[in-house]
Design an enzyme around this catalytic site. Structure first.
Site, mmCIF file in Angstrom:
data_model
loop_
_atom_site.group_PDB
_atom_site.id
_atom_site.type_symbol
_atom_site.label_atom_id
_atom_site.label_comp_id
_atom_site.label_asym_id
_atom_site.label_seq_id
_atom_site.Cartn_x
_atom_site.Cartn_y
_atom_site.Cartn_z
ATOM 1 C CD GLU A 227 -2.891 0.993 2.449
ATOM 2 O OE1 GLU A 227 -2.826 0.019 3.217
ATOM 3 O OE2 GLU A 227 -3.804 1.849 2.494
ATOM 4 C CG ASN B 1 -9.511 -1.742 1.499
ATOM 5 O OD1 ASN B 1 -9.202 -2.912 1.739
ATOM 6 N ND2 ASN B 1 -9.286 -0.758 2.367
ATOM 7 C CD GLU B 2 -10.120 -2.588 6.140
ATOM 8 O OE1 GLU B 2 -10.067 -1.498 6.729
ATOM 9 O OE2 GLU B 2 -9.472 -3.593 6.503
ATOM 10 C CE1 TYR C 38 -3.327 -6.228 8.862
ATOM 11 C CE2 TYR C 38 -5.611 -5.526 8.665
ATOM 12 C CZ TYR C 38 -4.327 -5.592 8.147
ATOM 13 O OH TYR C 38 -4.030 -5.038 6.935
ATOM 14 C CD GLU D 195 -5.988 -4.812 4.181
ATOM 15 O OE1 GLU D 195 -5.872 -4.437 5.360
ATOM 16 O OE2 GLU D 195 -6.433 -4.084 3.267
ATOM 17 C CD GLN E 268 0.321 -2.473 3.776
ATOM 18 O OE1 GLN E 268 1.111 -1.812 3.120
ATOM 19 N NE2 GLN E 268 -0.871 -1.997 4.135
HETATM 20 O O1 AHR Z 1 -2.935 -2.657 6.211
HETATM 21 C C1 AHR Z 1 -3.239 -1.453 6.842
HETATM 22 C C2 AHR Z 1 -4.705 -1.082 6.735
HETATM 23 O O2 AHR Z 1 -5.474 -2.020 7.407
HETATM 24 C C3 AHR Z 1 -5.300 -1.070 5.358
HETATM 25 O O3 AHR Z 1 -5.083 0.117 4.682
HETATM 26 C C4 AHR Z 1 -6.755 -1.248 5.628
HETATM 27 O O4 AHR Z 1 -7.423 -1.896 4.565
HETATM 28 C C5 AHR Z 1 -6.778 -2.034 6.907
HETATM 29 O O5 AHR Z 1 -7.619 -1.480 7.842
#
Ligand code: AHR
Length: 498
Positions: free
Chosen positions: A25, A172-173, A244, A301, A350
């Site tokens: 990103e 995205n999101e 995450y 992600e 990432q």
């Molecule tokens: O990876 C960091 C961020 O996490 C990304 O930009 C977003 O899609 C997610 O919340």
């Protein structure tokens, strides 16, 4: 002695190489500095891409790369990132540190990076603040080869041939940074936007990916599918999922990447293992609409998310990477393998210098993280067939509510007929004796590779090789059995010839 049962004759599905995908990103030092340094940089580069980084990434066979975000994607206007660099618009990256984005890395540069890596392309479009026309024209610009305004523009910018776009994300999101939408509203927008993502090459269509849920938001999955899914229409190849691993589960105080205790270790692994439940439960909802599993779950992600390294820009999400992260990576990659009937892509967040990166850079220096070495060990699973396997485990941990199984595993068979067994030992203290039993066959040879270390061990620019994988030779073969001891805090890969 824990028994690992493997039946090489029972295949459970194809492991898409994309399960080991990556994400880059416009965030912190991921693209700029981490990958792209500009052609006049003193750091050795080919067409502006760091040679050291590209070479290291080629060694792990990056199968697919997602770009330009993340949250950045829904603020990105692709036309700002084409044409002569001097005239490209500058903007403020409001999501990530409010730094100036000069748009010097744009579509042409991303395609050049993927060319150098030899990977598939995954572009994430802007649905949050971009128009249908803008998205449609981007696809035309990249992929059309007939007569059209966007084709002409691409040629004016020096690129005659169209590129191949393998995957295209429609937002995205969008439940959060991508527009704070409700799933029904997003579902309608998905229907609308995707209509104009034309497939100029029907023989190799672009795979369109809808924005999926945040972690355990099952309502989002259900409502998006309810709104978008028309049986047999097939306009959605994938639905994303973001999850995450936060040691504490608390976004305000996530915890340090390097200063943590035993409790944090087990909490982190427990939060990682949640991935299995998420895949099962989102998968069960997907099954209701798509029982033949034509729509892939794209975990585009995943990874650990800690407090940033002290002294670094809070908006840059720079963190270190220890043996704990290696075990997190091994667990997740095993889970993706085991669910390869539904999971068709997964992208670690990432690639460089951001969150659970495989590489870290500091000016001209570059180091490989423990996570990198796990990807190296697991690359043998890419394009292989998942093989039936089961391991006996016991619950470990330090308190009743922080319990995890001591081991995870997955097994695949490569095109050359070799079996690849990958295991993680989650225990901080206990090595485990394992007897792997291969059904209806004798074992000819075994080779092993292991990554282990102290729970807080990590690589630095001064000591880049503290944590890395080494050959593992303490293996006994007896007929159809392979006997070995997996050390505490480790990731182990075995190549078994039967
Ligand atoms: O990876 C960091 C961020 O996490 C990304 O930009 C977003 O899609 C997610 O919340």
């Amino acid at each position: 002695m824990a028994k690992l049962y493997v039946n090489p004759n029972v295949k459970k599905g194809h492991i898409n190489p994309e399960l080991q995908g990556h994400f880059s990103e416009h965030l912190g030092r991921c693209i700029y500095e981490g990958i792209y340094v500009g052609e006049h940089s003193d750091i050795p580069n080919v067409n502006s891409m760091r040679v050291d980084v590209v070479e290291a990434l080629k060694e792990i066979n990056v199968p697919v790369l997602r770009w330009p975000g993340g949250c950045f994607a829904d603020e990105y206007h692709w036309k700002d990132g084409i044409g002569p660099k001097e005239t490209r618009k500058k903007m403020i990256n409001t999501h990530w540190g409010c730094v100036v984005e000069d748009n010097s890395f744009g579509t042409h540069e991303f395609m050049e990076l993927c060319r150098q890596l030899g990977c598939k392309t995954y572009i994430n479009g802007n649905l949050g603040s971009g128009t249908v026309r803008e998205m449609s024209e981007w696809v035309e610009y990249m992929t059309y080869d007939g007569i059209s305004p966007m084709t002409e523009l691409r040629k004016e910018n020096g690129r005659e041939e169209p590129w191949k776009v393998d995957y295209f994300g429609v937002g995205n999101e969008n439940w959060g940074c991508g527009g704070n939408m409700r799933p029904q509203y997003y579902g309608d927008l998905y229907r609308h936007y995707q209509t104009y993502i034309r497939n100029y090459h029907p023989e190799a269509p672009i795979q369109k990916i809808a924005c999926g849920a945040n972690s355990d938001d099952y309502y989002w999955t259900e409502k998006v599918l309810e709104t978008t899914f028309d049986h047999g229409f097939g306009y959605m190849s994938g639905l994303s999922l973001h999850h995450y691993t936060l040691p504490t589960g608390n976004w305000e105080k996530k915890g340090s990447s390097t200063e943590f205790d035993e409790k944090d270790w087990y909490r982190t692994l427990k939060n990682t293992l949640k991935m299995e439940t998420l895949i099962q439960r989102h998968g069960a909802i997907m099954d209701q609409f798509d029982p033949d599993k034509k729509i892939g779950m794209m975990v585009d992600e995943w990874g650990t998310w800690y407090d940033v390294e002290p002294g670094t820009n809070p908006g840059f999400l720079y963190q270190q990477n220890t043996v704990r992260d290696a075990v997190v990576a091994g667990i997740n990659l095993n889970i993706f393998n085991k669910n390869c009937d539904r999971v068709k892509m997964a992208n670690i967040a990432q690639m460089v210098n951001v969150l659970q990166s495989v590489l870290l850079t500091d000016k001209e220096k570059m180091i490989k993280t423990p996570t990198y070495h796990v990807f190296h060990m697991y690359k043998v699973h890419q394009d292989a067939e998942l093989v039936d396997s089961h391991i006996e485990t016991k619950q470990i941990g330090i308190e009743e509510e922080i319990q995890v199984p001591n081991l995870t595993e997955s097994v695949s068979m490569g095109k050359d007929g070799k079996l690849h067994v990958t295991l993680t030992n989650l225990s901080l203290e206990e090595a485990t004796d394992i007897e792997a039993i291969f059904a209806e066959t004798n074992v000819k040879t075994v080779k092993g590779t292991i990554l282990t270390g102290g729970m807080k061990d990590y690589n630095t620019f001064e000591n880049p090789d503290v944590v890395h994988s080494v050959a593992f030779e303490l293996i006994k073969v007896e007929g159809n059995k392979v006997i070995f001891t997996i050390p505490a805090r480790s990731v182990l890969a075995l190549e078994v010839e039967v």
